[in-house]
Structures are given as C-alpha cells and as structure tokens.
Design a protein around this motif. Structure first.
Motif, short mmCIF file in Angstrom:
data_model
loop_
_atom_site.label_atom_id
_atom_site.label_comp_id
_atom_site.label_asym_id
_atom_site.label_seq_id
_atom_site.Cartn_x
_atom_site.Cartn_y
_atom_site.Cartn_z
N VAL A 68 55.94 45.53 39.71
CA VAL A 68 55.74 44.78 39.92
C VAL A 68 54.28 45.08 40.30
CG1 VAL A 68 54.10 44.05 38.01
CG2 VAL A 68 56.38 44.41 37.57
N ALA A 69 52.99 45.85 40.34
CA ALA A 69 52.12 46.14 41.01
C ALA A 69 50.80 45.56 40.36
CB ALA A 69 51.28 47.36 41.10
N ALA A 70 50.59 44.54 41.51
CA ALA A 70 49.31 43.26 40.99
C ALA A 70 47.94 43.71 41.58
CB ALA A 70 49.89 41.09 41.62
N LEU A 71 47.67 44.07 40.43
CA LEU A 71 45.66 44.56 40.45
C LEU A 71 45.21 43.21 40.91
CD1 LEU A 71 43.20 45.90 40.86
CD2 LEU A 71 43.69 46.86 38.55
N THR A 72 44.66 42.28 41.62
CA THR A 72 43.91 40.67 41.68
C THR A 72 42.83 40.96 41.97
OG1 THR A 72 44.61 40.26 44.06
CG2 THR A 72 46.37 39.52 42.96
N LEU A 73 42.00 39.74 41.88
CA LEU A 73 40.48 39.31 41.43
C LEU A 73 40.05 39.86 43.06
CD1 LEU A 73 40.21 36.56 39.41
CD2 LEU A 73 39.80 39.35 38.87
N SER A 74 40.80 39.56 44.09
CA SER A 74 40.14 39.91 45.54
C SER A 74 40.66 41.29 45.39
CB SER A 74 40.99 39.88 46.44
OG SER A 74 42.46 40.59 46.41
N VAL A 75 40.39 42.38 44.06
CA VAL A 75 41.02 43.87 44.86
C VAL A 75 39.68 44.57 44.60
CG1 VAL A 75 41.89 46.10 44.36
CG2 VAL A 75 43.16 43.94 45.32
N ILE A 76 39.71 43.70 42.49
CA ILE A 76 38.64 43.71 41.10
C ILE A 76 36.94 43.52 41.93
CG2 ILE A 76 38.02 43.88 39.44
CD1 ILE A 76 40.89 42.88 38.76
N ARG A 77 36.95 42.78 42.36
CA ARG A 77 35.84 42.76 42.59
C ARG A 77 34.94 42.63 43.93
NH1 ARG A 77 35.49 35.68 40.28
NH2 ARG A 77 35.75 36.75 37.93
N ALA A 78 36.26 43.59 44.85
CA ALA A 78 35.76 44.04 45.96
C ALA A 78 35.15 45.14 45.93
CB ALA A 78 36.73 44.75 46.90
N GLY A 79 35.38 46.03 44.17
CA GLY A 79 34.19 47.56 43.55
C GLY A 79 35.02 48.16 42.95
N VAL A 123 51.17 47.89 36.34
CA VAL A 123 50.43 47.13 36.63
C VAL A 123 50.20 45.88 36.08
CG1 VAL A 123 48.31 47.14 38.38
CG2 VAL A 123 49.61 48.99 37.88
N ALA A 124 49.72 45.14 36.61
CA ALA A 124 49.76 43.45 36.09
C ALA A 124 48.34 43.17 36.22
CB ALA A 124 50.78 42.13 36.56
N VAL A 125 47.42 42.77 35.49
CA VAL A 125 45.69 42.99 36.33
C VAL A 125 45.36 41.25 35.94
CG1 VAL A 125 43.61 44.10 35.87
CG2 VAL A 125 45.60 45.48 34.62
N ASP A 126 44.53 41.33 36.48
CA ASP A 126 43.73 39.55 37.06
C ASP A 126 42.41 40.03 35.61
OD1 ASP A 126 45.50 38.78 38.53
OD2 ASP A 126 44.34 38.10 40.24
N VAL A 127 42.45 38.86 34.69
CA VAL A 127 40.87 38.94 34.21
C VAL A 127 40.35 37.76 34.46
CG1 VAL A 127 39.34 39.29 32.02
CG2 VAL A 127 41.09 40.52 33.16
N VAL A 128 39.02 37.10 34.59
CA VAL A 128 38.52 35.82 34.08
C VAL A 128 37.27 37.00 33.32
CG1 VAL A 128 37.35 33.83 35.26
CG2 VAL A 128 39.18 34.54 36.44
N GLU A 129 36.75 37.13 33.73
CA GLU A 129 35.38 37.59 32.54
C GLU A 129 35.16 39.33 32.63
OE1 GLU A 129 31.98 37.31 35.29
OE2 GLU A 129 32.64 35.80 35.33
N GLU A 130 34.63 38.95 32.07
CA GLU A 130 34.25 41.08 31.14
C GLU A 130 33.83 42.02 32.63
OE1 GLU A 130 33.62 43.17 27.39
OE2 GLU A 130 34.34 40.79 28.02
N SER A 131 33.38 41.69 33.34
CA SER A 131 32.71 42.64 34.61
C SER A 131 34.18 42.42 34.88
CB SER A 131 32.03 41.68 35.23
OG SER A 131 32.27 40.21 36.36
N ASP A 132 35.57 42.16 34.73
CA ASP A 132 36.23 42.36 36.00
C ASP A 132 37.45 43.12 35.39
OD1 ASP A 132 36.82 40.05 37.41
OD2 ASP A 132 36.83 38.46 36.30
N ASP A 182 46.05 35.45 40.13
CA ASP A 182 47.03 36.16 41.14
C ASP A 182 48.34 36.18 40.43
OD1 ASP A 182 45.08 35.53 43.55
OD2 ASP A 182 45.51 33.44 43.58
N SER A 183 47.69 37.00 39.28
CA SER A 183 48.65 37.32 38.81
C SER A 183 49.61 36.39 37.19
CB SER A 183 50.04 38.04 39.00
OG SER A 183 49.56 39.31 39.98
N VAL A 184 48.68 35.44 36.88
CA VAL A 184 49.19 33.77 36.24
C VAL A 184 48.64 33.56 35.09
CG1 VAL A 184 50.11 31.71 35.97
CG2 VAL A 184 50.58 32.65 38.38
#
Length: 466
Positions: A205-216, A233-242, A156-158
C-alpha cells in the motif's frame, strides 16, 4: 496523544484556494458518488442526489451540469451480495448515460470516515465492472477516509478520531467494535491488509504522506505517477488544503483512478468552497405543524446528543420505540398505535422519536445486520404512517441506515438537491424534488458526527424559525 503534539513536526499546510481546483476541473468530467449511506452529502452543497438509478435518473442528473452526482446505494445496510449487485447496476447505468451525455466519469465509493463499510468489496466490484463495461480500468485506488470537519484525520497513514483535543487511533474507538464492520488496525496500510485478509500486504500500500503533499502539487503528482498500476494509496489529510493539493495532482495526472473517500473529499475534488451553514431564512416550509426528529443510531455520540436535546427541550414530546417490539410478532399493531400518538403530538410542536438505547445484536455480523434492518424498517414504517396522517414541518433522521431508509422509503424521495450543511461541514439538508415530501426539509444527520449539543442546535434552527 494531544493533537498539538501529533501535528508539531509536520510541514506547514499550503495555501490552496477552492477556486484553483475549480479552474483545473475538466468541464466534461463528473464524479459519480456511490454513497453507502446518505450522510456522505453533508460536506457539499447544491448537488443532485438520487435514491434510484434508472437511466432517466442519471441522465437527468448529468443534464444539470453538476460536477458531481450522488447515488444513494445504502450498501452499508446490505450484505455483500446485495452490495455488489447495487454497485454493478450503478456502473452500468452511469457509463451508458455518461456516454450519451458526453461526460467522462470518475467513480467514487463513499465510505465511512471511521472505516466501516464494504471494503475492499466495493472498490473491487467497481473496478471489475468498469473494465467489463468498456470503461477505462482504474490504475490506482485512493483511500481518503479523512473528515477534518468531524475530527477524523490521517497522519503518517494512521487514522485518528480527534475529540476534545485528543487524537485517538480509530482502531481504539467504539467504531472499531462495529458488529458487522469491526476492525483492529488504525494504520491504513495495515487496515487494507486486514480487510483484504493479506491479499494486499501492508507494504504494497503506497503511503502518500503530508511530507509529500505539503511539498506541493508537482511532488504529489510525481509520487502518484510512480505508484505501480493496481496499487492502493493511503492518503494523509489534516485539513482541507491537503485534499485540494491531492485533487489538483489528480486533475493533471492522466491516470484513471478510483476513489474510496470520506464525506469531504468530493468537495475538495470539484473545487467547492466550504459552504456556510444553512439558516432558517434559507429554508421554505410547506407545513406549520411541529417537526419530526427520528433517532435510530446507537453509537455513544448519538446517545449523548439525544440526552442533550431532551435536556435543552424538556417539554418536547418524546416517543420511545421498543426495539424488541419492532422485531416482535405484534409489530403492526404497535406501529399503528405509536404513529397515531406521534401524529397527534405534531399539532402542538416538535416530536422526538427514538429507539430504545439497547443494542440488540445477533450471533454474527450478518444476523446483527438483519436485526438492524428490521428495526430500521419499523422506524421507516412509523414515519410513513405519520406522513400520511399529519405531514410534519421538517424531518431530521439521525443515523446512516435510518436516514437512508427514511429518505427513500418513508418519504419516497427519488431525487433531491443537497442545499448545504446545517452545521459547519456536517449534517446536510436536502430539498426533495419528488414524492410526498416535497416542501418538507429533510435533514440527514450521521450517527458519529458533531458534539453533545449538535442535534439540539439543528433542532433549534428548524423548530424555532418564524
């Protein structure tokens, strides 16, 4: 916050293989990674790294067919004017060499996963220079500082630093107190506003969150397509697949982008698998003396790793360099004495050289940076003197400025190949291709990665090899 609580309500990660990304990469494309210190190479393998950027250097690197080329600018150790000049120089040479080679360049500004470095200076300079040189002006700047291998994630951009299962906002860590590049914000959108002094407000600043990334991939691409030109664009990442999802989206986006990233994103973007750690059997040693471990970083994690190394190897000769004598009037005589001591000790085994743990700072960020450069210069001169007297079996350099200067100045490495990581996802081993260090494995070890015994493990792999 415990990491499990932070991640509890997130969508499940997608199953994206590195091979899917590799298949999407245009064979004509190449990432030119301007690495602000050499620790950016720790997440990749079998790629060229340059410490000089003349036309022949870039042309030779492009001729290898590598999908990414690292150019060590070392700008984190420079003031703003010098940093800007180096960025401009690399763009000019890279675009000319790429045009001759028929390559399509995407520029990557590799920054620190704990948010230290020249931002927004470097991305601003790169964007302006690309356009002025006739290149395609970047439409978006993606900010991807995450480094999951080392416990740095963005949700969530944090941006968080995760250690022992606890996720701490990075603005609350020691890294945020950096004398030159300190900051207060942990939310990347607020951080951009802070660093640009309000020129780019947080809500722009656009927030590219995991809710979008993990939607595909399609959802991610649609999001990026809709972001206004000129945006960060601030990009969320938790793991490699993101990161792989973001990479696939970018490969099909048809918009010019500029990337400001932490170490692992390059690997994801070009579709490299996560490399297995290098073993002693993979390494060729040209000398049978002991190895040289040089520690310059002052962050608390480095100090803990140095303490553990000495505890595990109590018989290893340790030389402490007095920081105040490195910036004093009798510096030359002091360095000559210490170099002779180190060279003699290498005949019997590995030697640890570290600066005193006292952090000497100046009245402001620029003065602190100048002192750091002077201390680093002393360390570099010591290594250079030792190399001339008794070339070691290997060299480990701990800390960003330290490892850069040791590579380019002490070991005179102009071109090298990144063989791979020494630990999972972190700590890179270079094979020098030029200069007096050919045959001496060089290990680049960031100050802020790993756990307490990480340095000891790397030393053991190299020092205890048959």
């Amino acid at each position: 916050m415990h990491i499990d609580a932070l991640l509890a309500d997130l969508p499940a990660p997608l199953d994206i293989a590195a091979a899917q990304v590799r298949e999407a990469v245009d064979a004509r494309s190449v990432l030119v990674v301007l690495d602000d210190d050499p620790t950016g190479t720790q997440s990749v393998a079998n790629l060229p790294v340059l410490t000089r950027w003349e036309h022949s250097d870039l042309a030779g690197a492009f001729a290898t067919g590598a999908s990414a080329v690292y150019v060590l600018t070392n700008t984190r150790s420079l003031d703003e004017d010098e940093a800007a000049l180096r960025n401009r120089e690399v763009v000019a040479v890279a675009l000319a060499a790429a045009a001759e080679a028929g390559k399509r360049v995407t520029f990557v500004s590799r920054g620190d996963s704990t948010l230290r470095g020249h931002f927004p200076l470097e991305t601003d300079v790169l964007a302006a220079e690309i356009a002025s040189r006739g290149g395609a002006a970047p439409e978006l700047t993606l900010l991807v500082p995450a480094f999951p291998d080392a416990g740095r994630i963005t949700v969530d951009s944090v941006h968080y630093w995760v250690t022992d299962g606890e996720a701490v906002p990075v603005g609350e860590t020691a890294f945020a107190q950096d004398a030159t590049f300190g900051f207060a914000s942990s939310n990347l959108r607020d951080w951009v506003a802070e660093k640009t002094q309000g020129r780019i407000p947080a809500d722009a600043v656009a927030a590219l969150t995991l809710s979008v990334i993990r939607a595909g991939v399609d959802a991610t691409r649609d999001f990026l397509r809709a972001v206004p030109t000129g945006s960060v664009v601030a990009v969320d990442v938790v793991e490699e697949s993101d990161m792989r999802v973001v990479a696939l989206a970018l490969h099909s986006l048809n918009r010019e982008v500029l990337l400001r990233v932490g170490p692992p994103y390059v690997r994801a973007h070009i579709g490299q698998d996560i490399a297995q750690p290098v073993s002693a059997a993979d390494i060729t040693f040209a000398h049978d003396r002991g190895g040289l471990v040089v520690v310059g970083s002052h962050v608390p994690l480095t100090t803990a790793q140095l303490t553990e190394l000495r505890a595990q190897r109590p018989d290893t000769v340790t030389i402490e360099l007095d920081v105040r004598r490195l910036i004093g009037e009798r510096r030359d005589a002091y360095l000559a004495e210490q170099a002779a001591t180190v060279a003699a000790a290498l005949a019997d085994g590995t030697v640890i050289v570290h600066t005193t743990r006292e952090l000497v700072t100046g009245a402001d960020g620029d003065e602190s940076l100048a002192i750091a450069r002077q201390v680093s210069g002393g360390v570099v001169e010591l290594v250079s003197r030792v190399l001339a007297i008794a070339p070691p079996r290997f060299v480990i350099a701990k800390g960003g400025i330290t490892s850069s200067d040791v590579a380019s100045e002490a070991l005179e490495i102009r071109r090298a190949t990144v063989l791979g990581p020494m630990l999972p996802g972190i700590v890179s081993l270079w094979q020098p291709q030029t200069g007096p260090a050919v045959g001496i494995p060089y290990i680049v070890f960031a100050g802020n990665v790993g756990v307490a015994d990480s340095l000891a493990r790397v030393v053991a792999t190299l020092a205890d090899a048959e």
